[in-house]
Design a protein around this motif. Structure first.
Motif, PDB file in Angstrom:
ATOM      1  N   ALA A  15      -2.781  23.538   3.076  1.00 45.10           N
ATOM      2  CA  ALA A  15      -3.530  24.147   2.558  1.00 45.10           C
ATOM      3  C   ALA A  15      -2.883  25.666   2.340  1.00 45.10           C
ATOM      4  CB  ALA A  15      -3.950  24.293   4.731  1.00 45.10           C
ATOM      5  N   GLY A  16      -1.538  26.450   1.873  1.00 45.18           N
ATOM      6  CA  GLY A  16      -1.137  27.373   1.628  1.00 45.18           C
ATOM      7  C   GLY A  16      -0.900  28.445   2.846  1.00 45.18           C
ATOM      8  N   GLU A  17      -1.197  27.603   4.153  1.00 44.69           N
ATOM      9  CA  GLU A  17      -1.257  28.052   5.442  1.00 44.69           C
ATOM     10  C   GLU A  17      -0.038  28.649   5.122  1.00 44.69           C
ATOM     11  OE1 GLU A  17      -3.151  28.175   9.198  1.00 44.69           O
ATOM     12  OE2 GLU A  17      -2.206  26.123   8.490  1.00 44.69           O
ATOM     13  N   VAL A  18       1.359  28.078   4.390  1.00 52.96           N
ATOM     14  CA  VAL A  18       2.581  28.487   4.558  1.00 52.96           C
ATOM     15  C   VAL A  18       3.538  27.772   3.643  1.00 52.96           C
ATOM     16  CG1 VAL A  18       5.467  27.783   5.811  1.00 52.96           C
ATOM     17  CG2 VAL A  18       2.986  28.237   7.416  1.00 52.96           C
ATOM     18  N   ASP A  19       3.424  28.551   2.679  1.00 52.54           N
ATOM     19  CA  ASP A  19       4.264  28.221   1.487  1.00 52.54           C
ATOM     20  C   ASP A  19       6.114  28.973   1.505  1.00 52.54           C
ATOM     21  OD1 ASP A  19       5.847  28.308  -0.934  1.00 52.54           O
ATOM     22  OD2 ASP A  19       3.935  28.990  -2.277  1.00 52.54           O
ATOM     23  N   PRO A  20       7.032  27.827   1.946  1.00 54.00           N
ATOM     24  CA  PRO A  20       7.844  28.592   1.536  1.00 54.00           C
ATOM     25  C   PRO A  20       9.495  28.345   0.135  1.00 54.00           C
ATOM     26  CG  PRO A  20       8.604  26.023   2.907  1.00 54.00           C
ATOM     27  CD  PRO A  20       6.610  26.559   2.004  1.00 54.00           C
ATOM     28  N   ARG A  21       8.394  27.956  -0.709  1.00 53.40           N
ATOM     29  CA  ARG A  21       9.564  28.156  -1.667  1.00 53.40           C
ATOM     30  C   ARG A  21      10.425  28.866  -2.242  1.00 53.40           C
ATOM     31  NH1 ARG A  21       4.674  25.416  -5.376  1.00 53.40           N
ATOM     32  NH2 ARG A  21       3.524  26.749  -4.065  1.00 53.40           N
ATOM     33  N   ASP A  25       0.981  -1.208   0.055  1.00 55.58           N
ATOM     34  CA  ASP A  25      -0.369  -0.109  -0.140  1.00 55.58           C
ATOM     35  C   ASP A  25       1.155   1.653  -0.184  1.00 55.58           C
ATOM     36  OD1 ASP A  25       1.647  -0.410   2.731  1.00 55.58           O
ATOM     37  OD2 ASP A  25      -0.761  -0.041   3.825  1.00 55.58           O
ATOM     38  N   TRP A  26       2.259   0.772  -0.067  1.00 50.42           N
ATOM     39  CA  TRP A  26       3.115   2.233   0.076  1.00 50.42           C
ATOM     40  C   TRP A  26       3.475   3.013  -1.488  1.00 50.42           C
ATOM     41  CZ3 TRP A  26       3.794   6.216   3.458  1.00 50.42           C
ATOM     42  CH2 TRP A  26       2.455   6.432   4.686  1.00 50.42           C
ATOM     43  N   LEU A  27       3.806   1.728  -1.621  1.00 52.40           N
ATOM     44  CA  LEU A  27       4.514   1.624  -3.143  1.00 52.40           C
ATOM     45  C   LEU A  27       4.244   2.467  -3.979  1.00 52.40           C
ATOM     46  CD1 LEU A  27       5.385  -2.252  -3.743  1.00 52.40           C
ATOM     47  CD2 LEU A  27       7.035  -0.848  -3.570  1.00 52.40           C
ATOM     48  N   GLY A  28       5.011   3.031  -4.956  1.00 54.98           N
ATOM     49  CA  GLY A  28       5.037   4.335  -5.884  1.00 54.98           C
ATOM     50  C   GLY A  28       4.778   5.806  -5.022  1.00 54.98           C
ATOM     51  N   ARG A  29       4.274   6.127  -3.743  1.00 53.79           N
ATOM     52  CA  ARG A  29       3.910   6.974  -3.010  1.00 53.79           C
ATOM     53  C   ARG A  29       4.791   8.017  -3.129  1.00 53.79           C
ATOM     54  NH1 ARG A  29      -1.175   5.316   1.468  1.00 53.79           N
ATOM     55  NH2 ARG A  29      -1.137   7.543   1.039  1.00 53.79           N
ATOM     56  N   ARG A  30       4.814   9.125  -3.207  1.00 57.45           N
ATOM     57  CA  ARG A  30       5.803  10.278  -2.613  1.00 57.45           C
ATOM     58  C   ARG A  30       5.857  10.330  -1.779  1.00 57.45           C
ATOM     59  NH1 ARG A  30       5.472  15.597  -4.187  1.00 57.45           N
ATOM     60  NH2 ARG A  30       3.437  15.576  -4.586  1.00 57.45           N
ATOM     61  N   VAL A  89       0.847  19.284  -2.446  1.00 54.75           N
ATOM     62  CA  VAL A  89       2.553  19.714  -2.332  1.00 54.75           C
ATOM     63  C   VAL A  89       3.443  18.996  -3.335  1.00 54.75           C
ATOM     64  CG1 VAL A  89       4.051  20.093  -0.521  1.00 54.75           C
ATOM     65  CG2 VAL A  89       1.261  20.058   0.337  1.00 54.75           C
ATOM     66  N   ASP A  90       3.771  20.203  -3.864  1.00 56.09           N
ATOM     67  CA  ASP A  90       5.081  19.519  -4.818  1.00 56.09           C
ATOM     68  C   ASP A  90       6.576  19.345  -4.315  1.00 56.09           C
ATOM     69  OD1 ASP A  90       7.122  22.140  -4.213  1.00 56.09           O
ATOM     70  OD2 ASP A  90       5.993  23.077  -6.180  1.00 56.09           O
ATOM     71  N   ASP A  91       7.126  19.030  -4.741  1.00 57.94           N
ATOM     72  CA  ASP A  91       8.371  18.027  -3.940  1.00 57.94           C
ATOM     73  C   ASP A  91       9.126  19.324  -3.550  1.00 57.94           C
ATOM     74  OD1 ASP A  91       8.083  16.003  -4.828  1.00 57.94           O
ATOM     75  OD2 ASP A  91       9.275  15.690  -6.535  1.00 57.94           O
ATOM     76  N   ALA A  94       2.830  20.494   9.728  1.00 60.62           N
ATOM     77  CA  ALA A  94       3.900  20.559   8.863  1.00 60.62           C
ATOM     78  C   ALA A  94       3.172  20.515   7.387  1.00 60.62           C
ATOM     79  CB  ALA A  94       5.544  20.836   8.690  1.00 60.62           C
ATOM     80  N   MET A  95       2.983  19.046   7.174  1.00 61.60           N
ATOM     81  CA  MET A  95       2.258  18.856   5.868  1.00 61.60           C
ATOM     82  C   MET A  95       0.713  19.152   5.433  1.00 61.60           C
ATOM     83  SD  MET A  95       3.095  16.643   2.762  1.00 61.60           S
ATOM     84  CE  MET A  95       3.908  14.964   4.589  1.00 61.60           C
ATOM     85  N   ALA A  96      -0.092  19.818   6.920  1.00 64.09           N
ATOM     86  CA  ALA A  96      -1.154  20.541   6.851  1.00 64.09           C
ATOM     87  C   ALA A  96      -0.942  21.742   6.574  1.00 64.09           C
ATOM     88  CB  ALA A  96      -1.810  20.082   7.605  1.00 64.09           C
ATOM     89  N   MET A  97       0.017  22.540   6.727  1.00 64.38           N
ATOM     90  CA  MET A  97      -0.304  23.438   6.804  1.00 64.38           C
ATOM     91  C   MET A  97       0.597  24.082   5.045  1.00 64.38           C
ATOM     92  SD  MET A  97       2.632  24.998   9.618  1.00 64.38           S
ATOM     93  CE  MET A  97       2.012  25.590  11.307  1.00 64.38           C
TER      94      MET A  97
END
Lengths: 319, 319
Positions: free
Chosen positions: B281-287, B70-75, B130-132, B275-278
């Motif tokens: 949701a776009g609450e934090v965009d550190p890119r 169930d994890w194979l191929g997931r990011r 959430v991109d890389d 952190a992932m939820a932030m």
């Protein structure tokens, strides 16, 4: 009217026969001092702490001789942080108000004297079953009890107190009322023995491995190497209480606090009511910590005695 | 099977073409690394931190290529503190277990490589939105979010973060989600500008008076003088969060912590889910913190770039 007092002029402490009896401001009472205790802070003041000038001393029991009728004649102790009634509105508790004065420490004469003034709101009546010698410990025992306000302590928490001086011993006694597992770490067999007879475990500092296994550690050593040893004794996610001020002259590595996510709690003055209740109930009886006492006329000898490593608590008998 | 990786042998980091692909233990998954981030800890490792030897790196996003169906191929991203399934029963959380290994830091190969192994229980799936580049920030943003777990922060609390590096900026962003009044104190106009455009107030370190008026102060400077400045900024009874390790080479005066009864909270790794939820949701965009990126074949240049004061976040593109 003049009185006898131990006065610090910024260079040296002297016994003065002609100190003015303190003026009693609005909302204050005049207390005739009965017995006072010498604290490490008094010895720090002799070295310049807080730049204090005036009558020394902040631990005492006295009798109200001027003030509101319902207080007159009562035996009292007094909280040391004072605010004048016309102070600006407080957004911090009195103990932290930047405009406060502190008896015998900041901007206000102290209790190594025949008389001392204090705000009426700072007074606590001493019950009949708490004698003067015990009541003289209310202020430092309250400082020890401050830990119990700041840190939640369960009966099975492993607690270690570093430092077997006056404050360390009182911290050990106060913590022992909450936890079955209190260890006092020190350097003096005679002082550790006082802890042992109260069901507190003891160890010599040199025998303690840096094992990081105590839930709550109190540093009451007042020394940088004591702080380092205390930091090494606290478990990951544990709590380190700083009771004594530490100024390291050499480097200091605080990285373990981050790696182990330790919470450090600075801790100073505490609740007089809780300390008084402990004394009245006999939960704590600190009177055998008194190893020397001098009349006020020999108050300078009392300061010398307190500075010697041989004594634990030194009292100055006034009244 | 061999792979390309940045290996630290205790003296220097080198790009190796022939590192063994990591063995996958019980309960573990093999991840093909897509993008990795360089952290200050990586730079510390180059100076000997933790005595680490092996493949460097701990911030990354990858794809599961070996492990449960169930994890194979997931990011995924992976928490860095790892326990083997046969470890002795834990009486501390995994992040503090003395037997833990830590990806790229303690006893376990890291992610500046084509492949990295991690316990399945450490994995967190990355949502499609959430991109890389954003996902590469989950680990350090989680460390910033650790503060929100440890300290209760009200929307009107005055918060100051000292340090405008990678971690300081992320702490400022995470705290800004809780408080309207976040100040970032730094030394670089370009870095402070990144905070300003997010509604974070900013100030140059030399312009900050030691005013003791912040409810919550975070030290993310990694420097002893930064720690001293942070200590001076926290109000009596306030909280000082230590995010970066401090080892003072000169003396350090901790007395203000006691006098002001400050609570110091050591703070390290944090909650990936928050952190992932932030990020999702776009609450934090550190890119926009990414100022340089290099392919794995130029990974050593990435380390150099991260060590330069000019860059904020440096990524290593692998997959």
């Amino acid at each position: 009217m003049s009185m006898k007092a131990i006065f610090f002029d910024g260079n040296e402490a002297t016994l003065r026969e002609d100190c003015p009896r303190p003026a009693v401001g609005p909302g204050e009472a005049l207390l005739k001092v009965r017995t006072a205790g010498v604290c490490r802070t008094d010895l720090e003041i002799l070295k310049g702490y807080m730049g204090f000038r005036g009558v020394m001393g902040h631990e005492f029991v006295g009798e109200v001789v001027e003030g509101p009728a319902d207080w007159l004649g009562r035996r009292v102790v007094a909280e040391i942080n004072c605010l004048s009634p016309d102070a600006t509105p407080r957004d911090l508790p009195k103990n932290h108000d930047p405009n406060r004065t502190v008896i015998g420490i900041v901007g206000r004469d102290g209790c190594f004297a025949e008389y001392v003034a204090a705000p009426v709101e700072n007074l606590h009546a001493v019950p009949d079953n708490v004698d003067d010698d015990a009541a003289a410990f209310v202020e430092p025992l309250a400082a020890a009890c401050r830990i119990l306000e700041q840190v939640s302590i369960a009966s099975d928490d492993r607690v270690a107190v570093f430092g077997d001086g006056r404050l360390g011993l009182l911290c050990g006694m106060a913590l022992r009322t909450c936890s079955e597992h209190v260890l006092l770490v020190g350097r003096h067999a005679s002082k550790l023995a006082l802890a042992e007879k109260r069901g507190i475990m003891t160890a010599f500092a040199e025998d303690i491995a840096a094992a990081a296994r105590y839930d709550i550690v109190v540093d009451a050593t007042g020394k940088a190497d004591g702080f380092a040893a205390a930091m090494a004794a606290v478990r990951p996610l544990g709590t380190l209480v700083l009771k004594s001020t530490v100024a390291a002259e050499t480097g200091m590595n605080l990285a373990p606090l981050v790696v182990n996510e330790v919470t450090v709690v600075g801790s100073r003055c505490g609740p007089f009511d809780r300390a008084m209740a402990m004394l009245a109930a006999g939960e704590v009886d600190p009177r055998d910590l008194i190893t020397a006492r001098h009349p006020l006329a020999e108050g300078l000898a009392a300061l010398d005695a307190a500075a010697s490593g041989d004594n634990i608590k030194v009292l100055i008998d006034v009244g």
